[in-house]
Write a protein that holds these residues in place. Sequence first.
Motif, mmCIF file in Angstrom:
data_model
loop_
_atom_site.group_PDB
_atom_site.id
_atom_site.type_symbol
_atom_site.label_atom_id
_atom_site.label_comp_id
_atom_site.label_asym_id
_atom_site.label_seq_id
_atom_site.Cartn_x
_atom_site.Cartn_y
_atom_site.Cartn_z
ATOM 1 N N GLU A 1 14.107 127.165 48.695
ATOM 2 C CA GLU A 1 14.559 126.714 50.009
ATOM 3 C C GLU A 1 15.338 125.418 49.892
ATOM 4 O OE1 GLU A 1 12.181 124.543 53.265
ATOM 5 O OE2 GLU A 1 11.948 126.666 53.731
ATOM 6 N N GLY A 2 16.423 125.334 50.633
ATOM 7 C CA GLY A 2 17.202 124.103 50.706
ATOM 8 C C GLY A 2 17.241 123.617 52.143
ATOM 9 N N TYR B 1 17.973 126.722 54.559
ATOM 10 C CA TYR B 1 18.671 127.862 53.986
ATOM 11 C C TYR B 1 18.021 128.254 52.666
ATOM 12 C CZ TYR B 1 20.893 124.400 50.958
ATOM 13 O OH TYR B 1 21.126 123.400 50.051
ATOM 14 N N GLU B 2 18.356 129.454 52.195
ATOM 15 C CA GLU B 2 17.853 129.924 50.907
ATOM 16 C C GLU B 2 18.952 129.779 49.863
ATOM 17 O OE1 GLU B 2 16.377 134.053 48.909
ATOM 18 O OE2 GLU B 2 15.690 133.611 50.941
ATOM 19 N N LYS B 3 18.622 129.110 48.770
ATOM 20 C CA LYS B 3 19.572 128.913 47.676
ATOM 21 C C LYS B 3 19.705 130.201 46.866
ATOM 22 C CE LYS B 3 18.407 124.023 47.115
ATOM 23 N NZ LYS B 3 17.937 123.013 46.156
ATOM 24 N N ASP B 4 20.717 130.271 46.010
ATOM 25 C CA ASP B 4 20.953 131.443 45.172
ATOM 26 C C ASP B 4 19.760 131.769 44.281
ATOM 27 O OD1 ASP B 4 23.469 131.830 46.237
ATOM 28 O OD2 ASP B 4 24.495 130.721 44.645
ATOM 29 N N ASP B 5 18.998 130.738 43.880
ATOM 30 C CA ASP B 5 17.851 130.972 43.000
ATOM 31 C C ASP B 5 16.582 131.350 43.777
ATOM 32 O OD1 ASP B 5 17.017 128.585 44.150
ATOM 33 O OD2 ASP B 5 17.030 127.453 42.279
#
Length: 51
Positions: free
Chosen positions: A34-35, A27-31
């Motif tokens: 990539e997570g 997933y893509e983090k808020d910043d």
Amino acid sequence: MNTDESSLGRCPDCGERIPETWLLVEYEKDDGSEGIWAECPVCDDVVAPEQ
């Protein structure tokens, strides 16, 4: 077992390497980075692997 298998990182709970085949979610983090979440094959927990 294939020792050349790529690793996602280490489990923050038990310290074992987590193979790429155990990846559950990317997933893509808020910043914008990539997570990932993966299951640890040793302790059976869902974790965010540490590099």
